[in-house]
Design an enzyme around this catalytic site. Structure first.
Site, mmCIF file in Angstrom:
data_model
loop_
_atom_site.group_PDB
_atom_site.id
_atom_site.type_symbol
_atom_site.label_atom_id
_atom_site.label_comp_id
_atom_site.label_asym_id
_atom_site.label_seq_id
_atom_site.Cartn_x
_atom_site.Cartn_y
_atom_site.Cartn_z
ATOM 1 N N SER A 1 62.705 21.717 11.976
ATOM 2 C CA SER A 1 61.639 22.322 12.747
ATOM 3 C C SER A 1 61.053 21.402 13.820
ATOM 4 O O SER A 1 60.360 21.877 14.703
ATOM 5 C CB SER A 1 60.508 22.737 11.810
ATOM 6 N N SER B 1 63.731 18.573 8.600
ATOM 7 C CA SER B 1 63.132 18.902 9.893
ATOM 8 C C SER B 1 63.003 17.744 10.869
ATOM 9 O O SER B 1 62.707 17.954 12.044
ATOM 10 C CB SER B 1 61.750 19.534 9.687
ATOM 11 N N LYS C 1 54.174 16.122 17.045
ATOM 12 C CA LYS C 1 54.558 17.474 16.627
ATOM 13 C C LYS C 1 53.280 18.278 16.433
ATOM 14 O O LYS C 1 52.292 17.757 15.896
ATOM 15 C CB LYS C 1 55.364 17.380 15.322
#
Lengths: 483, 478
Positions: free
Chosen positions: A151, A175, A76
């Site tokens: 996210s 997330s 990420k």
């Protein structure tokens, strides 16, 4: 064996020399390229990855397989990576290159994993749909008209589309778990403190927790083993001992918190109820339990997270790195324009909210009160774990919504309410696993297992047992098969 | 009785004596090129986290014990939020509600004797960096070497009643932290900085509005700034105005205080507990360990100097006022120097030489052992007091050498030998018959003339006591 295999399969194939790392990584690159329309990656590092893969092949040939040697992984874009830009999907950090690796990145690198790129996400991890990214939204591989969740949406979409066998994510209020559910993959938010936060760009320090994302619970276990552990550079990191390899799993008491099921639509409730049946079939007992303060979790979460975010993001001032406004008239102008231009709408909204809730005269009513209610929510869980071993809940109220459905209106709380089932465990700092448990109109549905502190082993073992019993996690979107 | 009373409280920032910063492993060396003592944590790069330096806690605990304050079993760090270019995170990590030390007191010397000044608290925080406005035309440079340097902020109760008392308190604190070894005390390098809060009122009236003078880094400037500010406040009030609560800077060149602009000022710092740091727990073990390491402090030393070394209160008080001075004194005594003589040397020639060179007592170039030897050689009459002074100057200017070697090399040994001196005295008396006659005729002060002649003849090496004795013997009664 194709590169669409799981992390475990990929590792085993490399160990058996059935395939080379260069082949696996090369295949990833082809798939990433073919899936560019998903917008799952912010940065792809093809040259570096292939060079690392070649080195890994040499090492495997020379010394045999170890750890995750030669296995492709995506990070990420919130994890700092030495020499490869770390944007947090923000214009503010669009060209920021970290001079150091996050602890998680360094550990996975040390285990031999090959970083293929950095995945898209909501800006500074603030969002539940991946639509707040400066680099544009990510599409859900199951239906490109729908969001992948957020996210960690880029990591989830990349896994669902079979672009990589493993990815990292971070979870502040859901997330990892929510995009895992929307994309039909597996994700684990570890106990707060199990995985080092050093080098993970901070959103809300008391909630942020990095974790593994993969296709199966067994893969999560393997990945977690190379991410976790005490880090002297993170004062809040814990020394809980390593996650074991292959646990024996006794029959468990599974709690079903009724507050989590009250408003659930039939499309999601159906697969969840089937999951309960599956767990019973596996020999576990399921009971109703109550977590009475659940309804307060979302407002508490948005007060706490925004307050912490408002000061965590103060460092982005245009002075030392990151976006700087052109030709500032004076210092105030430099601050005002650098931040106005560098941050997106949702980030600004949270900074403003957080600044407000920490202000003199409002602190007690908002931040202070939220922290008090947070303790009640935590106490709910401690009470529940006096009666049961794990909690089974839905991961999300609905399957993946259409692009724009949650963010198009004027009311941001429509999106915030998506987090209703994931934020309570975040506020309490508990480990929680999200795994696929069925479909609703062709879209994946996820279940969440919440455990006591540092009970990741128990959650994963239950998930592994469930995934031996079911095949929801092995389903792949038709579009991904065509890549 | 004064028509106005002044009420003063000080906040003194003590830079703790650690090799690395409070929340990072970067060094704390002073005077290095800009931004060479700053790591990714001090620069507040994305993703970095603070880790508390345990030595900082130990030093704060040591201070707390020394002032007999209450050490918190558990305390925490808060974020103080404001934007400024030399504050990289956009917040300073400090302690708001839960300081590590509460209460305690410091004794100060005033014209009316010793006075006890109570402390409100002492808390830990990190320093900011430095903005350099002068060196770059139209631009501001940022040096983060100082960012993250550990500070102990010591807050006094508003119990100081004059600028002189405020300076005495600052001095007492300065001596204390150096006795404890938790600060190098170098004011010129900003190792101790002081903010002074001052207000005035009519005797018996409630407290007046106060102003805060920021960043005073010398005893003298503190005193001068307060003298100016208190006069200013009195002028304002006497001409019918009101004192505004404001933050001021002292301009030493113009000797005045002026309102501060912009920097580090905010209406609302939005304090909240720093979620990156765990609460600090001071265990009973740590407390016991630190207590065992408490050095002898000024009051105890002063008492010991009087009790076991036979010094009077004045000398003892003067010696202990500076830890380096006291350490030097003790080293000289330990090397065999007679205590009273050692104290006299320090108050006399040593103080004068330091003053002349503009150096602090830590920079006495003469080894304490040599001063002890010099004292010994004076007392055993190997050299005269006068020769001792010139020996001292030799030692001081060269910074090396041995007293006995110097005496031998320069032939400075005092002539006490009766036969040799008798011959000189006889010759001198014989060579000056007129003066001898006058002396015998009652002009007693002419003895000095003969002493001078003998000294001249012996290059100052004659034992003055012997010379006096022999002259009286040879000249007879005046």
């Amino acid at each position: 064996m194709t590169t669409l295999g799981t992390l475990t399969e990929t590792r085993d194939a490399l160990a058996a020399k059935a395939v080379s790392s260069v082949e696996v990584v090369g295949d990833c690159m082809k798939r990433i390229d073919a899936a560019r329309h998903l917008n799952a990656f912010v940065t792809v590092c093809e040259q570096e990855a292939l060079a690392s893969a070649a080195r890994a092949d040499g090492a495997i040939a020379r010394d045999g397989m170890r750890g995750l040697l030669g296995v492709p992984i995506a990070h990420k874009d919130i994890f700092c990576t030495d020499g490869v830009r770390t944007t947090c999907a923000s214009r503010m950090l669009e060209n920021f290159v970290s001079p150091y690796d996050a602890t998680v990145v360094a550990r996975l690198r040390a285990a031999g994993a090959v970083m293929v790129g950095k995945t898209n996400m909501d800006e500074f991890a603030m969002g539940s749909t991946n639509e707040t990214s400066h680099f544009g939204p990510v599409a859900n591989p199951w239906d490109v008209g729908r969001v992948p969740g957020g996210s960690s949406g880029g990591s989830a979409a990349a896994l669902a589309a079979g672009l990589v066998p493993a990815a990292t994510g971070t979870d502040t209020g859901g997330s990892i778990r929510q995009p895992a559910a929307f994309c039909g993959i597996s994700g684990l938010k570890p106990t707060y403190g199990r995985v080092s936060r050093f080098g993970m760009v901070a959103f809300a320090s008391s909630l942020d927790q990095g974790g593994p994302m993969a296709r199966t619970a067994a893969d999560l276990r393997l990945l977690l083993q190379h991410m976790e552990g005490h880090d002297p550079r993170d004062s809040t990191s814990a020394d809980a001992g390593p996650t074991p390899h292959a646990p024996q799993q006794p029959a468990l008491n599974v709690g079903i918190p009724r507050e989590y099921w009250a408003d659930l639509g039939d499309d999601v409730a159906g697969p969840l109820e089937e999951a309960v049946v599956s767990l019973r079939r596996l020999g576990h007992r399921c009971h109703d339990v109550s977590l009475p303060h659940t309804a307060f979790a979302v407002p508490v979460y948005y007060v706490v997270a925004s307050a912490e975010a408002s000061t965590n993001l103060s460092r982005y001032d245009g002075v030392r790195y990151g976006h700087r406004a052109a030709e500032p008239a004076d210092l105030d102008d430099l601050y005002r324009r650098s931040r106005s231009e560098g941050f997106g709408v949702e980030v600004k909204r949270r900074i403003l909210t957080g600044t407000y809730t920490l202000s003199v005269g409002y602190y007690d009513a908002y931040y202070g009160q939220a922290q008090r209610v947070r303790r009640l929510i935590r106490q709910d869980f401690l009470d529940a774990f006096g009666q049961v071993d794990v909690l089974l809940t839905p991961a999300t109220p609905t399957p993946a919504p259409a692009l724009g459905a949650l963010t198009g209106g004027a009311d941001p709380t429509v999106m915030y309410k998506q987090d209703v089932y994931t934020v309570p465990a975040s506020l309490a700092g508990l480990p929680a696993l999200s795994i696929p448990c069925g479909f609703a109109d062709g879209l994946p549905v996820g279940l969440q297992l919440i455990g006591p502190y540092f009970a990741e082993d128990r959650l994963l073992a239950l998930g592994e047992a469930y995934q031996r019993e079911t095949d929801w996690h092995l389903r792949t979107p038709t579009a991904a098969e065509a890549l | 009785m004064a028509r106005w009373e002044s009420v003063i409280g000080l906040e003194v920032h003590v830079q703790l004596n650690t090799a690395s910063k409070i929340f990072s492993g970067a060094g704390t060396a002073f005077g290095e090129p800009p931004n060479t003592q700053a790591c990714s944590i001090d620069l507040a790069l994305p993703g970095v986290l603070p880790v508390l330096n345990a030595e900082v806690v130990r030093q704060a605990v040591l201070f707390g014990l020394a002032v007999q304050g209450k050490i918190a079993e558990r305390c925490r760090f808060d974020r103080k939020n404001y934007f400024y270019p030399d504050l990289p995170k956009g917040y300073q990590i400090s302690q708001l509600d839960e300081p590590i030390v509460r209460g305690g007191h410091v004794m100060i010397d005033t014209d009316d004797g010793a006075r006890r000044i109570d402390l409100t608290r002492a808390h830990l925080e990190e320093d900011a960096g430095k903005s350099l406005h002068e060196d770059y035309a139209g631009l501001t440079g940022i040096d983060l070497n100082r960012a993250g340097t550990p500070l102990l902020e010591v807050v006094s109760e508003p119990q100081l009643t004059s600028p002189g008392e405020a300076a005495a308190y600052f001095r007492a604190l300065h001596a204390l932290v150096r006795y404890l070894g938790i600060c190098d005390g170098d004011l010129s390098q900003g190792s101790m900085r002081c903010d002074a809060n001052a207000s005035v009122r009519r005797p018996g009236a409630p407290l007046g509005e106060r102003t805060e003078i920021k960043n005073l880094n010398s005893f003298r400037f503190l005193e001068k700034a307060l003298v100016f500010e208190i006069d200013r406040q009195i002028d304002v009030l006497e001409s019918g105005g009101t004192v505004e609560r404001e933050t001021l800077l002292y301009d030493a060149e113009r000797d005045e205080t002026r309102p501060m602009r912009g920097k580090e000022l905010s209406d609302d710092y939005r304090y909240f507990p720093d979620p990156d740091l765990l609460p600090v727990v001071v265990t009973r073990e740590l407390l016991a360990e630190v207590r065992a390491g408490l050095p002898e402090l000024a009051d105890a030393k002063r008492e010991r100097y009087q009790r076991t070394l036979g010094l009077d209160d004045h000398d003892a008080r003067w010696l202990v006022a500076d830890p380096d001075r006291a350490a030097y004194f003790e080293a000289a005594v330990d090397a065999g120097g007679q205590p009273k003589a050692a104290a006299n040397w320090l108050m006399g020639d040593v103080a004068a030489a330091l003053n002349r060179d503009g150096h602090p007592p830590s920079m006495i170039p003469v080894p304490a052992g040599q001063l002890a030897k010099l004292i010994e050689r004076t007392l055993d009459e190997t050299v005269s007091g006068k020769i001792a002074k010139s020996l001292f100057e030799m030692l001081w200017s060269s910074g090396e050498g041995d007293v006995d070697d110097l005496i031998a090399a320069h032939g400075l040994k005092q002539v006490s030998d009766d036969d040799a001196l008798t011959k000189v005295v006889t010759d001198i008396v014989a060579a000056n018959p007129a003066q001898a006659a006058q002396y015998r005729g009652g002009q007693a002060k002419l003895l000095g003339f003969f002493v001078g002649q003998v000294m001249k003849a012996t290059s100052g090496k004659a034992n003055p006591r012997k010379v006096n004795e022999l002259l009286r013997e040879h000249l007879g009664s005046p």
